[in-house]
Design an enzyme around this catalytic site. Sequence first.
Site, mmCIF file in Angstrom:
data_model
loop_
_atom_site.group_PDB
_atom_site.id
_atom_site.type_symbol
_atom_site.label_atom_id
_atom_site.label_comp_id
_atom_site.label_asym_id
_atom_site.label_seq_id
_atom_site.Cartn_x
_atom_site.Cartn_y
_atom_site.Cartn_z
ATOM 1 N N ARG A 1 -23.651 66.399 29.094
ATOM 2 C CA ARG A 1 -22.371 67.033 29.413
ATOM 3 C C ARG A 1 -21.381 66.818 28.270
ATOM 4 O O ARG A 1 -20.693 67.738 27.820
ATOM 5 C CB ARG A 1 -21.829 66.419 30.711
ATOM 6 N N SER B 1 -13.329 64.442 37.766
ATOM 7 C CA SER B 1 -14.031 65.105 36.672
ATOM 8 C C SER B 1 -15.338 64.377 36.343
ATOM 9 O O SER B 1 -16.248 64.336 37.163
ATOM 10 C CB SER B 1 -13.100 65.209 35.454
ATOM 11 N N LEU B 2 -15.429 63.769 35.166
ATOM 12 C CA LEU B 2 -16.609 62.979 34.791
ATOM 13 C C LEU B 2 -16.958 61.960 35.881
ATOM 14 O O LEU B 2 -18.132 61.681 36.151
ATOM 15 C CB LEU B 2 -16.315 62.252 33.474
ATOM 16 N N GLN C 1 -12.597 60.686 32.032
ATOM 17 C CA GLN C 1 -12.266 60.499 30.621
ATOM 18 C C GLN C 1 -10.793 60.155 30.463
ATOM 19 O O GLN C 1 -9.943 60.706 31.149
ATOM 20 C CB GLN C 1 -12.581 61.807 29.898
ATOM 21 N N GLN D 1 -18.145 72.822 38.242
ATOM 22 C CA GLN D 1 -17.043 71.899 37.932
ATOM 23 C C GLN D 1 -16.479 72.048 36.512
ATOM 24 O O GLN D 1 -15.276 71.917 36.299
ATOM 25 C CB GLN D 1 -17.519 70.453 38.165
ATOM 26 N N HIS E 1 -12.230 72.096 32.088
ATOM 27 C CA HIS E 1 -11.967 72.726 33.397
ATOM 28 C C HIS E 1 -11.225 74.066 33.260
ATOM 29 O O HIS E 1 -10.274 74.340 33.970
ATOM 30 C CB HIS E 1 -11.207 71.762 34.321
#
Length: 290
Positions: free
Chosen positions: A112, A87-88, A9, A243, A194
């Site tokens: 998500r 991440s994503l 992102q 995660q 996170h």
Amino acid sequence: MKAYIFPGQGAQFSGMGKDLYENSALAKELFEKANEILGFRITDIMFVGTAEELKETKVTQPAVFLHSVILAKTLEDFHPEMVAGHSLGEFSALVANGALSFEDGLKLVSQRALAMQKACEITPSTMAAVLNLDDKIVEDICASVDGVVVAANYNCPGQLVISGEYGAVEVACEKMKEAGAKRALILPVGGAFHSPMMEPAREELAAAIEATEFSQPICPVYQNVTASAVSDPSEIKKNLIIQLTAPVKWTQSVQQMIADGATSFTEVGPGKVLVGLVNKIDREAVTHNA
């Protein structure tokens, strides 16, 4: 060994994926399939939407995922020997290495995004970038502050992102500056990704991930949570669930990939952020943008 890396992102931009759609029959087919799965024409927002429209979490995450995955699928010489995503981007990496199907990957990313959006609305929370301060000092300051604030993204040496309750992040930023940080800057994000603040989203996403079939990948994925090579589908699932509330160990992942024989890194998707981070982690690294 060729490593392929996938952004998260923040890499989105207006017009993303438009050239792919117009120049590749396969890309067009996949984009239209995505519009169908999502129930709205995400392509319209990606190709001509404003930055504000693209910033909506329910749009941003699928948009970055689609740009990355469809670009990977249209590359002529795409034979990854190791993959990783920030991440994503880990979801994009898992479709690229065959652990997840395109359809399942998109559905999970969409779920998500919505789960994270909901979690963000529960308590005011945010993230902040800390520059030029040793990781250990950042961790110690976070531990000393009342309230929830943790190290969330280890992006490269001297660049760490912290995440947590708004007030706690503000206090931590002041302490970071006092400790010698070049900058400690609140980021324009929707919430504390996170961090423990994402626990409601983690629970929601866990059920969706458990219900999804993961296959044996064609090459290992270096997951954010472990910063090590993972090929076992059940372990991949477990790490993907953790995660959301755990830090992104990007620095450590890249270092491990190099130690395991990565000779080049190709960023697949919008922007050039990850290539920049790889070059800061290892000045000798050979990097490309797909």
